[in-house]
Design a protein around this motif. Structure first.
Motif, PDB file in Angstrom:
ATOM      1  N   MET A   1      20.391   0.062  19.064  1.00 52.92           N
ATOM      2  CA  MET A   1      20.709   0.499  20.419  1.00 52.92           C
ATOM      3  C   MET A   1      19.537   1.291  20.980  1.00 52.92           C
ATOM      4  O   MET A   1      19.034   2.218  20.329  1.00 52.92           O
ATOM      5  CB  MET A   1      21.974   1.368  20.446  1.00 52.92           C
ATOM      6  N   LYS A   2      19.097   0.913  22.153  1.00 48.73           N
ATOM      7  CA  LYS A   2      18.015   1.630  22.805  1.00 48.73           C
ATOM      8  C   LYS A   2      18.486   3.027  23.205  1.00 48.73           C
ATOM      9  O   LYS A   2      19.658   3.210  23.545  1.00 48.73           O
ATOM     10  CB  LYS A   2      17.569   0.862  24.053  1.00 48.73           C
ATOM     11  N   PRO A   3      17.606   4.016  23.158  1.00 47.49           N
ATOM     12  CA  PRO A   3      18.012   5.366  23.589  1.00 47.49           C
ATOM     13  C   PRO A   3      18.528   5.335  25.023  1.00 47.49           C
ATOM     14  O   PRO A   3      17.862   4.822  25.927  1.00 47.49           O
ATOM     15  CB  PRO A   3      16.723   6.181  23.470  1.00 47.49           C
ATOM     16  N   ARG A   4      19.702   5.884  25.239  1.00 48.16           N
ATOM     17  CA  ARG A   4      20.301   5.849  26.568  1.00 48.16           C
ATOM     18  C   ARG A   4      21.331   6.971  26.694  1.00 48.16           C
ATOM     19  O   ARG A   4      21.685   7.638  25.715  1.00 48.16           O
ATOM     20  CB  ARG A   4      20.969   4.509  26.838  1.00 48.16           C
ATOM     21  N   GLU A   5      21.830   7.164  27.898  1.00 47.73           N
ATOM     22  CA  GLU A   5      22.842   8.170  28.151  1.00 47.73           C
ATOM     23  C   GLU A   5      24.177   7.711  27.566  1.00 47.73           C
ATOM     24  O   GLU A   5      24.562   6.557  27.690  1.00 47.73           O
ATOM     25  CB  GLU A   5      22.971   8.396  29.661  1.00 47.73           C
ATOM     26  N   ASN A   6      24.863   8.624  26.921  1.00 47.88           N
ATOM     27  CA  ASN A   6      26.140   8.331  26.281  1.00 47.88           C
ATOM     28  C   ASN A   6      27.255   8.319  27.328  1.00 47.88           C
ATOM     29  O   ASN A   6      27.439   9.293  28.065  1.00 47.88           O
ATOM     30  CB  ASN A   6      26.423   9.381  25.204  1.00 47.88           C
ATOM     31  N   ALA A   7      28.017   7.223  27.385  1.00 44.84           N
ATOM     32  CA  ALA A   7      29.102   7.119  28.370  1.00 44.84           C
ATOM     33  C   ALA A   7      30.194   8.146  28.110  1.00 44.84           C
ATOM     34  O   ALA A   7      30.927   8.519  29.036  1.00 44.84           O
ATOM     35  CB  ALA A   7      29.693   5.705  28.338  1.00 44.84           C
ATOM     36  N   PHE A   8      30.315   8.629  26.872  1.00 45.15           N
ATOM     37  CA  PHE A   8      31.359   9.590  26.537  1.00 45.15           C
ATOM     38  C   PHE A   8      30.770  10.912  26.053  1.00 45.15           C
ATOM     39  O   PHE A   8      31.251  11.513  25.099  1.00 45.15           O
ATOM     40  CB  PHE A   8      32.323   8.981  25.510  1.00 45.15           C
ATOM     41  N   ARG A   9      29.729  11.340  26.737  1.00 42.51           N
ATOM     42  CA  ARG A   9      29.174  12.666  26.482  1.00 42.51           C
ATOM     43  C   ARG A   9      30.156  13.728  26.971  1.00 42.51           C
ATOM     44  O   ARG A   9      31.011  13.476  27.820  1.00 42.51           O
ATOM     45  CB  ARG A   9      27.844  12.814  27.220  1.00 42.51           C
ATOM     46  N   SER A  10      30.008  14.922  26.460  1.00 37.48           N
ATOM     47  CA  SER A  10      30.803  16.036  26.972  1.00 37.48           C
ATOM     48  C   SER A  10      30.329  16.382  28.377  1.00 37.48           C
ATOM     49  O   SER A  10      29.131  16.370  28.660  1.00 37.48           O
ATOM     50  CB  SER A  10      30.649  17.254  26.053  1.00 37.48           C
TER      51      SER A  10
ATOM     52  N   SER B   1      35.652  -3.582  23.361  1.00 37.16           N
ATOM     53  CA  SER B   1      35.517  -3.334  24.798  1.00 37.16           C
ATOM     54  C   SER B   1      34.469  -2.261  25.087  1.00 37.16           C
ATOM     55  O   SER B   1      34.554  -1.550  26.083  1.00 37.16           O
ATOM     56  CB  SER B   1      36.868  -2.923  25.396  1.00 37.16           C
ATOM     57  N   SER B   2      33.497  -2.143  24.205  1.00 34.52           N
ATOM     58  CA  SER B   2      32.439  -1.136  24.342  1.00 34.52           C
ATOM     59  C   SER B   2      31.694  -1.290  25.668  1.00 34.52           C
ATOM     60  O   SER B   2      31.475  -2.404  26.143  1.00 34.52           O
ATOM     61  CB  SER B   2      31.445  -1.283  23.188  1.00 34.52           C
ATOM     62  N   PRO B   3      31.295  -0.182  26.276  1.00 35.21           N
ATOM     63  CA  PRO B   3      30.507  -0.269  27.516  1.00 35.21           C
ATOM     64  C   PRO B   3      29.060  -0.669  27.282  1.00 35.21           C
ATOM     65  O   PRO B   3      28.324  -0.912  28.242  1.00 35.21           O
ATOM     66  CB  PRO B   3      30.592   1.165  28.071  1.00 35.21           C
ATOM     67  N   TYR B   4      28.633  -0.769  26.027  1.00 32.30           N
ATOM     68  CA  TYR B   4      27.246  -1.081  25.713  1.00 32.30           C
ATOM     69  C   TYR B   4      27.094  -2.582  25.504  1.00 32.30           C
ATOM     70  O   TYR B   4      27.786  -3.183  24.686  1.00 32.30           O
ATOM     71  CB  TYR B   4      26.794  -0.297  24.481  1.00 32.30           C
ATOM     72  N   ARG B   5      26.159  -3.184  26.218  1.00 32.94           N
ATOM     73  CA  ARG B   5      26.027  -4.635  26.257  1.00 32.94           C
ATOM     74  C   ARG B   5      24.666  -5.097  25.729  1.00 32.94           C
ATOM     75  O   ARG B   5      23.689  -4.351  25.753  1.00 32.94           O
ATOM     76  CB  ARG B   5      26.217  -5.140  27.693  1.00 32.94           C
ATOM     77  N   LEU B   6      24.644  -6.359  25.288  1.00 35.40           N
ATOM     78  CA  LEU B   6      23.422  -6.965  24.784  1.00 35.40           C
ATOM     79  C   LEU B   6      22.371  -7.038  25.884  1.00 35.40           C
ATOM     80  O   LEU B   6      22.668  -7.399  27.021  1.00 35.40           O
ATOM     81  CB  LEU B   6      23.714  -8.377  24.261  1.00 35.40           C
ATOM     82  N   GLY B   7      21.146  -6.682  25.537  1.00 35.83           N
ATOM     83  CA  GLY B   7      20.044  -6.734  26.496  1.00 35.83           C
ATOM     84  C   GLY B   7      19.852  -5.427  27.217  1.00 35.83           C
ATOM     85  O   GLY B   7      18.773  -4.835  27.191  1.00 35.83           O
ATOM     86  N   LYS B   8      20.897  -4.940  27.844  1.00 41.43           N
ATOM     87  CA  LYS B   8      20.796  -3.689  28.576  1.00 41.43           C
ATOM     88  C   LYS B   8      20.770  -2.487  27.636  1.00 41.43           C
ATOM     89  O   LYS B   8      19.995  -1.550  27.820  1.00 41.43           O
ATOM     90  CB  LYS B   8      21.954  -3.556  29.550  1.00 41.43           C
ATOM     91  N   ASP B   9      21.631  -2.508  26.625  1.00 39.67           N
ATOM     92  CA  ASP B   9      21.749  -1.381  25.698  1.00 39.67           C
ATOM     93  C   ASP B   9      21.510  -1.802  24.252  1.00 39.67           C
ATOM     94  O   ASP B   9      20.780  -1.136  23.519  1.00 39.67           O
ATOM     95  CB  ASP B   9      23.141  -0.742  25.815  1.00 39.67           C
ATOM     96  N   LEU B  10      22.126  -2.901  23.834  1.00 42.77           N
ATOM     97  CA  LEU B  10      22.046  -3.352  22.450  1.00 42.77           C
ATOM     98  C   LEU B  10      20.939  -4.376  22.267  1.00 42.77           C
ATOM     99  O   LEU B  10      20.678  -5.187  23.158  1.00 42.77           O
ATOM    100  CB  LEU B  10      23.373  -3.976  22.011  1.00 42.77           C
ATOM    101  N   THR B  11      20.307  -4.344  21.107  1.00 41.35           N
ATOM    102  CA  THR B  11      19.373  -5.393  20.725  1.00 41.35           C
ATOM    103  C   THR B  11      20.158  -6.517  20.037  1.00 41.35           C
ATOM    104  O   THR B  11      21.362  -6.384  19.769  1.00 41.35           O
ATOM    105  CB  THR B  11      18.311  -4.846  19.767  1.00 41.35           C
ATOM    106  N   VAL B  12      19.500  -7.611  19.734  1.00 43.58           N
ATOM    107  CA  VAL B  12      20.149  -8.709  19.017  1.00 43.58           C
ATOM    108  C   VAL B  12      20.630  -8.227  17.656  1.00 43.58           C
ATOM    109  O   VAL B  12      21.744  -8.553  17.206  1.00 43.58           O
ATOM    110  CB  VAL B  12      19.194  -9.905  18.882  1.00 43.58           C
TER     111      VAL B  12
END
Length: 455
Positions: A412-421, A224-235
């Motif tokens: 994973m493309k560099p992006r903001e972490n959903a569970f950052r402090s 159930s990760s918030p990171y999705r193919l295309g937007k965040d994840l590569t193939v």
């Protein structure tokens, strides 16, 4: 040596349950302070109540349990200038800033001369920021941009040490497998996991600062990760995570109850390697149970590797292994990863994953230390995820990797972490600088070539 590094999950059936040693031998930082308070609150939540106490006419005697929650500071009295704080640890921080910090006005107007110590404390944030009131007034327009953050950190520090009962650190236990967990962000995770209601942003900052390490790992690996193919994840990223999730989310076998899942179905151990470990290795082990609860049918080994990877309950820097409950095995090793690599192998992309929390791959002080490590990691063909404390730090590490000419695939493309402090960390040598732990995240893997028939 291989048996020490990779015991099979069925062997865990014979291991006794062990308790958490709550004593830490290190001087508590902001992260370890919150972790220690969390450990105390978790123990408090398990305290049994006597039915007799409800009908007793006498006032109960003060005991060690009740006295530890007598507040030293009231919630309406959390702001204090650091040098005048009623808490010795906060006053010590002011002394450290004065000894190692510098006045920004002195540095700007007299760069050839040594900057004076920042002894004047801002009346709004309570931090020593300038050498004198005159320089403070000269720099006031610029200071207001970070004054609010310093005020927030000041009050958070006093709240953690106020002596109140930290109910936000009374974490929930395991939940039924039919209850879905939402990992979109902090709010939805805390709600669907059954945490006590967070009635203030300060409570959210405290909890996120402690849980950012296990939840950053869990949010990447979970189905159930918030990171999705295309937007965040590569193939390639989806392929690597699909391999790990195949192990982490085994097929549900009807007739097996949740209490017997681990003993009956776990046949492999997933290993998580935290390289260059610092604060993440100092957390009490029960904090990482929130990661284990996301994967109730999987046994974990968490390897903390690096010179600062010291167990939270000892000063020893010798390799140390600590077993906590049935699902988690912690391995602490203070050697460099180059020396640890041969002992930890062989590696399997279905069972092994690497995390580098704010490694500083491009920082001048640590760049050369990481150069022999990265090729070894890429050679395993396992997923590698890294974090950074701000956007610039993330991009510096990403550029360092790309410019080195490694053969790799981006997961994973560099992006903001959903569970950052959500809690700011202040640079005590220059209080104008602050950062959020694990602000950003990225992922790579050693390049794998598809086998094709020769023409």
């Amino acid at each position: 040596m291989a048996s020490r590094i990779r015991p099979l999950a069925p062997a865990l059936r014979t291991l006794p349950r062990t308790g958490v040693v709550a004593t830490t031998a290190r001087v508590p930082s902001a992260a370890t302070t919150a972790a220690n308070v969390a450990a105390q609150s978790a123990a408090a939540a398990r305290r049994s109540l006597s039915l007799k106490s409800f009908f007793s006419s006498r006032k109960p005697k003060a005991d060690q349990f009740t006295s530890q929650f007598e507040p030293v500071l009231e919630q309406a009295n959390l702001f204090h200038p650091l040098s005048k704080s009623p808490l010795p640890a906060v006053r010590a921080k002011a002394e450290w800033i004065e000894a190692h910090g510098s006045c920004p006005v002195c540095k700007e107007h007299s760069p050839e001369q040594k900057s004076k110590a920042p002894k004047y404390e801002c009346p709004d944030c309570g931090y020593p920021t300038h050498c004198s009131e005159e320089h403070y007034n000269m720099d006031k327009e610029h200071h207001k941009h970070y004054c609010g953050v310093l005020r927030e950190v000041n009050e958070d520090e006093h709240d953690l040490r106020s002596g109140r009962r930290m109910k936000e650190f009374e974490f929930p236990g395991a939940q039924h497998r039919d209850e879905a967990i939402n990992l979109s962000n902090w709010d939805t995770f805390l709600y669907t996991r059954g945490f006590l209601s967070m009635n203030s942003e300060r409570s959210m900052r405290h909890v996120s600062h402690v849980l950012t390490y296990p939840l950053t790992i869990g949010s990447v690996l979970h189905q159930s990760s918030p990171y999705r193919l295309g937007k965040d994840l590569t193939v390639e990223g989806l392929k690597s995570l699909a391999a790990l999730r195949h192990t982490l989310h085994p097929a549900i076998i009807s007739g097996i109850t949740q209490s017997h899942d681990l003993r009956s179905t776990a046949t492999h151990t997933v290993r998580i390697f935290c390289l260059g470990a610092r604060a993440e290795s100092h957390l009490p082990p029960h904090i990482y149970m929130q990661l284990a609860y996301l994967f109730p049918s999987t046994a974990f080994q968490i390897h903390f590797v690096g010179p600062d990877a010291i167990p939270p309950h000892t000063k020893s820097k010798e390799p140390h292994q600590h077993v906590h409950y049935e699902q988690l095995t912690f391995v602490y090793d203070s050697s460099r990863y180059e020396a640890y690599h041969a002992e930890a192998g062989p590696f399997n992309p279905y069972y092994d994953v690497f995390f580098l929390f704010s490694p500083g791959l491009a920082h001048p002080a640590t760049r050369d230390m990481w150069k022999p490590t990265i090729p070894l990691l890429l050679d395993t063909k396992c997923a590698i995820f890294g974090t950074g404390f701000d956007e610039q730090d993330v991009m510096n590490d990403v550029n360092e990797i790309e410019n080195a000419g490694y053969e790799l695939d981006w997961l994973m493309k560099p992006r903001e972490n959903a569970f950052r402090s959500l809690k700011h960390e202040v640079n005590l040598t220059d209080v104008r600088q602050s950062a959020l732990c694990n602000w950003g995240i990225w992922g790579i893997r050693g390049r794998r070539y598809d086998v094709r028939p020769a023409e």
